[in-house]
Design a protein around this motif. Structure first.
Motif, PDB file in Angstrom:
ATOM      1  N   MET A   1       1.173  -1.554   0.024  1.00  0.00           N
ATOM      2  CA  MET A   1      -0.188  -0.088   0.050  1.00  0.00           C
ATOM      3  C   MET A   1       0.718   1.341   0.326  1.00  0.00           C
ATOM      4  SD  MET A   1      -2.947  -0.936   2.001  1.00  0.00           S
ATOM      5  CE  MET A   1      -3.899   0.764   2.659  1.00  0.00           C
ATOM      6  N   ASP A   2      -0.023   2.365  -0.526  1.00  0.00           N
ATOM      7  CA  ASP A   2       1.157   3.738  -0.713  1.00  0.00           C
ATOM      8  C   ASP A   2       0.519   4.516   0.456  1.00  0.00           C
ATOM      9  OD1 ASP A   2       2.835   3.149  -3.041  1.00  0.00           O
ATOM     10  OD2 ASP A   2       0.989   3.367  -4.312  1.00  0.00           O
ATOM     11  N   PHE A   3       0.460   5.054   1.644  1.00  0.00           N
ATOM     12  CA  PHE A   3       0.796   5.807   3.342  1.00  0.00           C
ATOM     13  C   PHE A   3       1.237   6.531   2.741  1.00  0.00           C
ATOM     14  CE2 PHE A   3       0.813   1.098   4.426  1.00  0.00           C
ATOM     15  CZ  PHE A   3      -0.119   1.011   5.028  1.00  0.00           C
ATOM     16  N   GLU A   4       0.551   8.032   3.074  1.00  0.00           N
ATOM     17  CA  GLU A   4       1.347   9.534   3.235  1.00  0.00           C
ATOM     18  C   GLU A   4       0.992  10.056   4.272  1.00  0.00           C
ATOM     19  OE1 GLU A   4      -1.994  11.860   1.613  1.00  0.00           O
ATOM     20  OE2 GLU A   4      -2.740  11.176   0.201  1.00  0.00           O
ATOM     21  N   THR A   5       0.911   9.246   5.707  1.00  0.00           N
ATOM     22  CA  THR A   5       1.478   9.768   7.250  1.00  0.00           C
ATOM     23  C   THR A   5       2.351   8.915   7.657  1.00  0.00           C
ATOM     24  OG1 THR A   5      -0.096   8.781   7.664  1.00  0.00           O
ATOM     25  CG2 THR A   5      -0.994  11.253   6.513  1.00  0.00           C
ATOM     26  N   LEU A   6       2.535   7.275   6.943  1.00  0.00           N
ATOM     27  CA  LEU A   6       3.159   6.781   8.064  1.00  0.00           C
ATOM     28  C   LEU A   6       4.147   5.848   6.674  1.00  0.00           C
ATOM     29  CD1 LEU A   6       2.024   3.652   7.634  1.00  0.00           C
ATOM     30  CD2 LEU A   6       1.084   5.220   9.780  1.00  0.00           C
ATOM     31  N   ILE A  28      -0.706  14.307  14.210  1.00  0.00           N
ATOM     32  CA  ILE A  28      -1.610  13.637  13.269  1.00  0.00           C
ATOM     33  C   ILE A  28      -2.962  14.187  12.085  1.00  0.00           C
ATOM     34  CG2 ILE A  28      -3.904  11.974  14.347  1.00  0.00           C
ATOM     35  CD1 ILE A  28      -3.222  11.484  16.999  1.00  0.00           C
ATOM     36  N   ALA A  29      -2.338  14.166  11.674  1.00  0.00           N
ATOM     37  CA  ALA A  29      -3.419  14.445   9.901  1.00  0.00           C
ATOM     38  C   ALA A  29      -4.376  13.195   9.938  1.00  0.00           C
ATOM     39  CB  ALA A  29      -2.307  14.396   8.928  1.00  0.00           C
ATOM     40  N   HIS A  30      -5.292  14.097   8.975  1.00  0.00           N
ATOM     41  CA  HIS A  30      -6.619  13.479   8.637  1.00  0.00           C
ATOM     42  C   HIS A  30      -6.521  12.218   8.563  1.00  0.00           C
ATOM     43  CE1 HIS A  30     -10.981  13.252   7.455  1.00  0.00           C
ATOM     44  NE2 HIS A  30     -10.192  12.771   6.087  1.00  0.00           N
ATOM     45  N   LYS A  31      -5.796  11.701   7.676  1.00  0.00           N
ATOM     46  CA  LYS A  31      -5.665  10.325   7.179  1.00  0.00           C
ATOM     47  C   LYS A  31      -4.385   9.130   7.742  1.00  0.00           C
ATOM     48  CE  LYS A  31      -6.122  11.008   1.914  1.00  0.00           C
ATOM     49  NZ  LYS A  31      -5.194  10.306   1.028  1.00  0.00           N
ATOM     50  N   MET A  32      -4.380   9.666   9.398  1.00  0.00           N
ATOM     51  CA  MET A  32      -2.812   8.885   9.916  1.00  0.00           C
ATOM     52  C   MET A  32      -3.888   8.027  10.472  1.00  0.00           C
ATOM     53  SD  MET A  32      -0.177  10.381  12.319  1.00  0.00           S
ATOM     54  CE  MET A  32       0.676  11.286  11.192  1.00  0.00           C
ATOM     55  N   PRO A  33      -4.865   8.164  11.387  1.00  0.00           N
ATOM     56  CA  PRO A  33      -5.464   6.863  12.156  1.00  0.00           C
ATOM     57  C   PRO A  33      -5.961   5.967  11.353  1.00  0.00           C
ATOM     58  CG  PRO A  33      -6.226   8.893  12.785  1.00  0.00           C
ATOM     59  CD  PRO A  33      -5.915   9.858  12.069  1.00  0.00           C
ATOM     60  N   ARG A  34      -6.503   6.360   9.824  1.00  0.00           N
ATOM     61  CA  ARG A  34      -7.187   5.288   8.840  1.00  0.00           C
ATOM     62  C   ARG A  34      -6.048   4.587   8.454  1.00  0.00           C
ATOM     63  NH1 ARG A  34     -10.233   8.112  10.908  1.00  0.00           N
ATOM     64  NH2 ARG A  34     -11.896  10.164   9.671  1.00  0.00           N
ATOM     65  N   GLU A  35      -4.191   5.332   8.512  1.00  0.00           N
ATOM     66  CA  GLU A  35      -3.430   4.790   7.309  1.00  0.00           C
ATOM     67  C   GLU A  35      -3.080   3.575   8.744  1.00  0.00           C
ATOM     68  OE1 GLU A  35      -2.474   7.704   4.071  1.00  0.00           O
ATOM     69  OE2 GLU A  35      -0.768   7.150   5.685  1.00  0.00           O
ATOM     70  N   ILE A  36      -2.875   3.990  10.089  1.00  0.00           N
ATOM     71  CA  ILE A  36      -2.160   3.518  11.327  1.00  0.00           C
ATOM     72  C   ILE A  36      -3.314   1.908  11.031  1.00  0.00           C
ATOM     73  CG2 ILE A  36      -2.481   2.687  13.928  1.00  0.00           C
ATOM     74  CD1 ILE A  36      -2.171   6.026  13.836  1.00  0.00           C
ATOM     75  N   ARG A  37      -5.031   2.169  10.825  1.00  0.00           N
ATOM     76  CA  ARG A  37      -5.423   0.418  10.909  1.00  0.00           C
ATOM     77  C   ARG A  37      -4.602  -0.328   9.963  1.00  0.00           C
ATOM     78  NH1 ARG A  37     -11.861   0.724  12.373  1.00  0.00           N
ATOM     79  NH2 ARG A  37     -11.993  -1.589  12.405  1.00  0.00           N
ATOM     80  N   ALA A  38      -4.719   0.358   8.681  1.00  0.00           N
ATOM     81  CA  ALA A  38      -4.728  -0.198   6.922  1.00  0.00           C
ATOM     82  C   ALA A  38      -3.132  -0.975   7.400  1.00  0.00           C
ATOM     83  CB  ALA A  38      -4.079   0.848   6.293  1.00  0.00           C
ATOM     84  N   ALA A  39      -2.579  -0.250   8.623  1.00  0.00           N
ATOM     85  CA  ALA A  39      -0.843  -0.694   8.251  1.00  0.00           C
ATOM     86  C   ALA A  39      -1.630  -1.738   9.488  1.00  0.00           C
ATOM     87  CB  ALA A  39       0.179   0.175   8.954  1.00  0.00           C
ATOM     88  N   VAL A  40      -2.126  -2.166  10.302  1.00  0.00           N
ATOM     89  CA  VAL A  40      -2.039  -3.095  10.966  1.00  0.00           C
ATOM     90  C   VAL A  40      -2.573  -3.945  10.824  1.00  0.00           C
ATOM     91  CG1 VAL A  40      -3.506  -3.848  13.482  1.00  0.00           C
ATOM     92  CG2 VAL A  40      -2.330  -1.823  13.886  1.00  0.00           C
ATOM     93  N   GLU A  41      -3.432  -4.073   9.868  1.00  0.00           N
ATOM     94  CA  GLU A  41      -4.371  -4.871   9.073  1.00  0.00           C
ATOM     95  C   GLU A  41      -3.532  -6.122   8.561  1.00  0.00           C
ATOM     96  OE1 GLU A  41      -7.396  -2.972   7.434  1.00  0.00           O
ATOM     97  OE2 GLU A  41      -8.997  -3.096   9.346  1.00  0.00           O
ATOM     98  N   LEU A  42      -2.131  -5.107   7.185  1.00  0.00           N
ATOM     99  CA  LEU A  42      -0.772  -5.287   6.267  1.00  0.00           C
ATOM    100  C   LEU A  42      -0.744  -6.481   7.212  1.00  0.00           C
ATOM    101  CD1 LEU A  42       0.307  -2.521   4.618  1.00  0.00           C
ATOM    102  CD2 LEU A  42      -1.142  -4.696   3.224  1.00  0.00           C
ATOM    103  N   ALA A  43      -0.359  -5.734   8.467  1.00  0.00           N
ATOM    104  CA  ALA A  43       1.142  -6.840   9.564  1.00  0.00           C
ATOM    105  C   ALA A  43       0.309  -8.233   9.678  1.00  0.00           C
ATOM    106  CB  ALA A  43       1.183  -6.145  10.287  1.00  0.00           C
ATOM    107  N   GLU A  44      -1.083  -8.086  10.560  1.00  0.00           N
ATOM    108  CA  GLU A  44      -2.366  -8.886  10.541  1.00  0.00           C
ATOM    109  C   GLU A  44      -2.557 -10.577   9.615  1.00  0.00           C
ATOM    110  OE1 GLU A  44      -4.843  -9.096  14.439  1.00  0.00           O
ATOM    111  OE2 GLU A  44      -2.764  -9.119  13.739  1.00  0.00           O
TER     112      GLU A  44
END
Length: 288
Positions: A1-6, A28-44
């Protein structure tokens, strides 16, 4: 995935999520919480990953939401509406953010916050949603907006510290260093910043050799105890009150003061210890 904030990387069974807005102290920018969740889901979803590390690029872990930007900006903004205000709008926005950040807590794999510099306000929320905190000795953590204009929506202070120390941290808005965080049981370890990577690697190294199913079972045993204590309900209250705190007479005073004299001076007045009731009383309705 391409991330903007992490950024996201995997090496030797360890996924690393790096908050990557160093020019803004990883605010914390607008997209950061969503991207944290997406990154965790990748790891999961990655069979090879056993451990997740969260860290910040540049001089610190995370400075939280950019309150200076929000407080000084004129007109209605996200999180600070013109009056009368609709509390459900605040709740929907911050509830989504809270649940996204809580992906770190709810992940089946252990999560480690590597904290240097500062983890303040919303940045402390991200750190406290991880299973383990390892801090630099001179790193700072706390939630200053709890004095005026904010409530920590994940409400993890009480679950990590117990009632008395949680009240101290939330009512005072104090920042504490890594040594104090270890003393009160908030952090697992505090070391000189130069030794921080080694300390994180030692813990991650112990965890990555444990089977993922074993990690999942033991983490679930602990987490379900907090779920049964009412964690979700506590977070609902905290998220609702977070919106209220920005629209209370004191919250409105703080934002208007920031617009008048700047955020830094408004914070200094907020944290001076002097009561702000005399300022707030000017906008309260007079009794007949």
């Amino acid at each position: 995935m391409d991330f903007e904030t992490l950024t996201y990387s995997v090496d030797n069974r360890i996924a690393t999520i790096t908050l990557d807005r160093p020019e803004h102290f990883n605010a914390i920018a607008h997209k950061m919480p969503r991207e944290i969740r997406a990154a965790v889901e990748l790891a999961e979803a990655d069979h090879d990953v056993h451990v997740i590390i969260v860290r910040g690029a540049g001089p610190g872990f995370c400075a939280g939401y950019d309150l200076k930007h929000y407080a000084e900006r004129k007109g209605a903004i996200s999180g600070s509406q013109d009056m009368p205000w609709d509390p459900t709008l605040d709740f929907q926005m911050m509830w989504r953010n809270t649940q996204d950040i809580m992906a770190l807590w709810r992940a089946t794999k252990p999560t480690i916050a590597r904290v240097h510099g500062a983890a303040v306000a919303g940045g402390s929320d991200i750190a406290l949603c991880c299973d383990f905190l390892i801090m630099a000795e001179d790193a700072r953590i706390g939630y200053p907006p709890a004095r005026v204009w904010g409530v920590p929506t994940p409400a993890m202070w009480v679950y990590r510290l117990g009632p008395q120390m949680a009240k101290r941290m939330m009512m005072t808005g104090d920042l504490i260093d890594g040594r104090e965080a270890v003393r009160i049981g908030l952090a697992l370890e505090a070391v000189p910043e130069a030794a921080l990577d080694d300390a994180v690697d030692r813990l991650a190294g112990r965890l990555r050799g444990v089977p993922k199913n074993q990690l999942m079972m033991t983490k679930t045993v602990v987490n379900q105890a907090y779920d049964n204590m009412g964690l979700n309900t506590t977070q609902m209250f905290a998220t609702l009150f977070d919106g209220v705190s920005r629209h209370s007479p004191e919250g409105i005073w703080f934002r208007e003061r920031a617009q008048e004299v700047g955020f830094k001076q408004a914070v200094a007045e907020r944290d001076s210890g002097d009561p702000i009731a005399s300022q707030v009383s000017k906008r309260m309705p007079k009794e007949d």
